[in-house]
Design a protein around this motif. Structure first.
Motif, mmCIF file in Angstrom:
data_model
loop_
_atom_site.group_PDB
_atom_site.id
_atom_site.type_symbol
_atom_site.label_atom_id
_atom_site.label_comp_id
_atom_site.label_asym_id
_atom_site.label_seq_id
_atom_site.Cartn_x
_atom_site.Cartn_y
_atom_site.Cartn_z
ATOM 1 N N GLN A 150 19.984 15.075 52.767
ATOM 2 C CA GLN A 150 20.427 14.887 54.240
ATOM 3 C C GLN A 150 21.746 15.820 53.433
ATOM 4 O O GLN A 150 22.261 15.177 53.203
ATOM 5 C CB GLN A 150 20.671 13.777 54.443
ATOM 6 C CG GLN A 150 21.553 13.991 56.358
ATOM 7 C CD GLN A 150 22.102 12.738 56.636
ATOM 8 O OE1 GLN A 150 20.763 12.772 57.418
ATOM 9 N NE2 GLN A 150 23.033 12.644 56.568
ATOM 10 N N LEU A 151 22.227 16.742 54.380
ATOM 11 C CA LEU A 151 23.219 17.834 54.841
ATOM 12 C C LEU A 151 23.843 17.453 55.828
ATOM 13 O O LEU A 151 23.085 17.409 57.128
ATOM 14 C CB LEU A 151 23.298 19.160 54.654
ATOM 15 C CG LEU A 151 24.417 20.082 55.011
ATOM 16 C CD1 LEU A 151 25.013 19.436 53.312
ATOM 17 C CD2 LEU A 151 24.239 21.630 54.343
ATOM 18 N N LEU A 177 33.037 20.924 59.526
ATOM 19 C CA LEU A 177 33.013 22.127 58.886
ATOM 20 C C LEU A 177 33.043 23.237 59.182
ATOM 21 O O LEU A 177 32.577 23.264 60.764
ATOM 22 C CB LEU A 177 32.227 22.019 57.462
ATOM 23 C CG LEU A 177 31.380 21.455 56.970
ATOM 24 C CD1 LEU A 177 30.403 21.123 55.739
ATOM 25 C CD2 LEU A 177 33.210 21.070 56.077
ATOM 26 N N ARG A 178 33.671 24.214 59.351
ATOM 27 C CA ARG A 178 34.113 25.208 60.069
ATOM 28 C C ARG A 178 32.856 25.907 59.487
ATOM 29 O O ARG A 178 32.121 26.063 59.199
ATOM 30 C CB ARG A 178 35.565 26.082 59.520
ATOM 31 C CG ARG A 178 36.941 25.215 60.006
ATOM 32 C CD ARG A 178 37.959 25.933 59.857
ATOM 33 N NE ARG A 178 39.150 25.253 60.709
ATOM 34 C CZ ARG A 178 39.235 25.332 61.484
ATOM 35 N NH1 ARG A 178 38.058 25.894 62.813
ATOM 36 N NH2 ARG A 178 40.608 24.910 61.930
ATOM 37 N N ARG A 179 32.877 27.136 60.638
ATOM 38 C CA ARG A 179 31.811 27.792 60.665
ATOM 39 C C ARG A 179 31.064 28.764 58.534
ATOM 40 O O ARG A 179 29.644 28.223 58.192
ATOM 41 C CB ARG A 179 31.273 29.618 61.260
ATOM 42 C CG ARG A 179 30.211 29.960 60.880
ATOM 43 C CD ARG A 179 30.558 31.237 61.526
ATOM 44 N NE ARG A 179 31.253 32.394 61.685
ATOM 45 C CZ ARG A 179 31.777 32.748 62.426
ATOM 46 N NH1 ARG A 179 31.636 33.285 63.938
ATOM 47 N NH2 ARG A 179 32.587 33.439 62.064
ATOM 48 N N ALA A 223 27.758 25.278 52.685
ATOM 49 C CA ALA A 223 27.337 24.020 52.435
ATOM 50 C C ALA A 223 25.664 24.375 52.439
ATOM 51 O O ALA A 223 25.194 23.429 51.844
ATOM 52 C CB ALA A 223 27.972 23.628 53.261
ATOM 53 N N LEU A 224 25.587 24.984 53.612
ATOM 54 C CA LEU A 224 23.803 24.988 53.756
ATOM 55 C C LEU A 224 23.371 25.536 52.637
ATOM 56 O O LEU A 224 22.038 25.399 52.503
ATOM 57 C CB LEU A 224 23.506 25.896 54.969
ATOM 58 C CG LEU A 224 21.598 25.755 55.816
ATOM 59 C CD1 LEU A 224 21.172 23.995 55.916
ATOM 60 C CD2 LEU A 224 21.575 26.819 56.858
ATOM 61 N N HIS A 275 23.468 19.016 62.324
ATOM 62 C CA HIS A 275 24.975 20.084 62.479
ATOM 63 C C HIS A 275 25.744 19.430 63.833
ATOM 64 O O HIS A 275 26.585 20.086 64.139
ATOM 65 C CB HIS A 275 23.943 21.760 63.101
ATOM 66 C CG HIS A 275 22.805 21.313 64.385
ATOM 67 N ND1 HIS A 275 23.555 20.824 65.248
ATOM 68 C CD2 HIS A 275 21.667 21.086 64.007
ATOM 69 C CE1 HIS A 275 22.314 20.621 66.029
ATOM 70 N NE2 HIS A 275 21.027 20.627 65.474
ATOM 71 N N GLY A 276 24.917 18.492 64.045
ATOM 72 C CA GLY A 276 26.788 17.375 65.027
ATOM 73 C C GLY A 276 25.927 18.152 67.086
ATOM 74 O O GLY A 276 25.272 18.761 66.744
ATOM 75 N N LYS A 277 26.614 17.726 67.596
ATOM 76 C CA LYS A 277 25.873 17.659 68.984
ATOM 77 C C LYS A 277 27.190 18.069 70.298
ATOM 78 O O LYS A 277 26.955 18.537 70.962
ATOM 79 C CB LYS A 277 25.722 16.434 69.812
ATOM 80 C CG LYS A 277 24.262 15.543 69.246
ATOM 81 C CD LYS A 277 23.847 14.308 69.768
ATOM 82 C CE LYS A 277 22.630 13.776 69.711
ATOM 83 N NZ LYS A 277 22.623 12.510 70.138
ATOM 84 N N GLY A 278 28.332 18.806 68.598
ATOM 85 C CA GLY A 278 29.064 19.503 69.628
ATOM 86 C C GLY A 278 30.567 18.383 70.908
ATOM 87 O O GLY A 278 31.318 19.077 71.062
#
Length: 200
Positions: A112-113, A118-120, A126-127, A146-149
């Motif tokens: 998992q990552l 993290l910024r763009r 990283a990806l 990536h998160g839900k924002g």
């Protein structure tokens, strides 16, 4: 005077011994090699061949690798995504059942990552590194969070669309889909990587 004569005689003896040694070595060489005949002088000079211009192969390989690794933020992924609620993606030649199996959890998540915080640019790097490592280790199924924002300005998921666009540009990614609720829901993607050998 006598000392000088003695030294001269010793030098002569050494010269005779050295000459005998050289003669013996030549005889042994002639016995080992056999009869030889000198090459005829043909009087022609061999032309010097024009050397080809040097080709910077390593630099070309490095540049090609950089291009392969490059992920663009301007890539329009929407046209490549399946129009379902999970906005799935699969490469040409990969059947829809692969995405269905991925969504159902047929493949175990092996790594998992988490891109939270993290910024763009940092997330993109990283990806790329994560996928290279996963491919090197022979992993097939990974999760990218990536998160839900919820913590972003306007509560908009900044990385969600970016991550999808970046994944589509990576050849090692053959399919991805939104994770099930227990695997992160709309804040994560399940990614299927190409196998090290054999079909998916």
């Amino acid at each position: 005077m006598a000392e000088q004569r003695r030294r001269a005689e010793e030098a002569q003896v050494q010269q005779r011994i050295e000459a005998a040694r050289v003669r013996r070595e030549r005889e042994l060489f002639a016995l080992a090699v056999g009869p030889v005949q000198p090459l005829r002088q043909h009087g022609r000079a061999l032309p010097a061949r024009a050397r080809p211009a040097p080709e910077p192969r390593q630099r070309l390989r490095d540049e090609a690798a950089v291009l392969r690794e490059a992920i663009s933020d301007e890539f329009d992924v929407e046209s490549l995504l399946d129009t379902d609620e999970a906005l799935s993606f699969r490469r040409r030649g990969i059947g829809p059942e692969v995405v269905r199996k991925l969504r159902r959890g047929v493949w175990a998540i092996q790594a998992q990552l988490d891109l939270h915080g993290l910024r763009r640019d940092a997330a993109r790097e990283a990806l790329g590194a994560f996928l290279r490592g996963a491919l090197r280790d022979g992993l097939r199924c990974v999760r990218v969070v990536h998160g839900k924002g919820n913590g972003s300005p306007g509560r908009a998921p900044v990385l969600k669309a970016k991550v999808r666009a970046w994944l589509v540009q990576k050849d090692e990614v053959i399919a991805f889909t939104q994770a099930r609720a227990q695997d992160g829901g709309n804040g994560a993607l399940l990614v299927l990587l190409k196998p090290s050998s054999g079909p998916a």
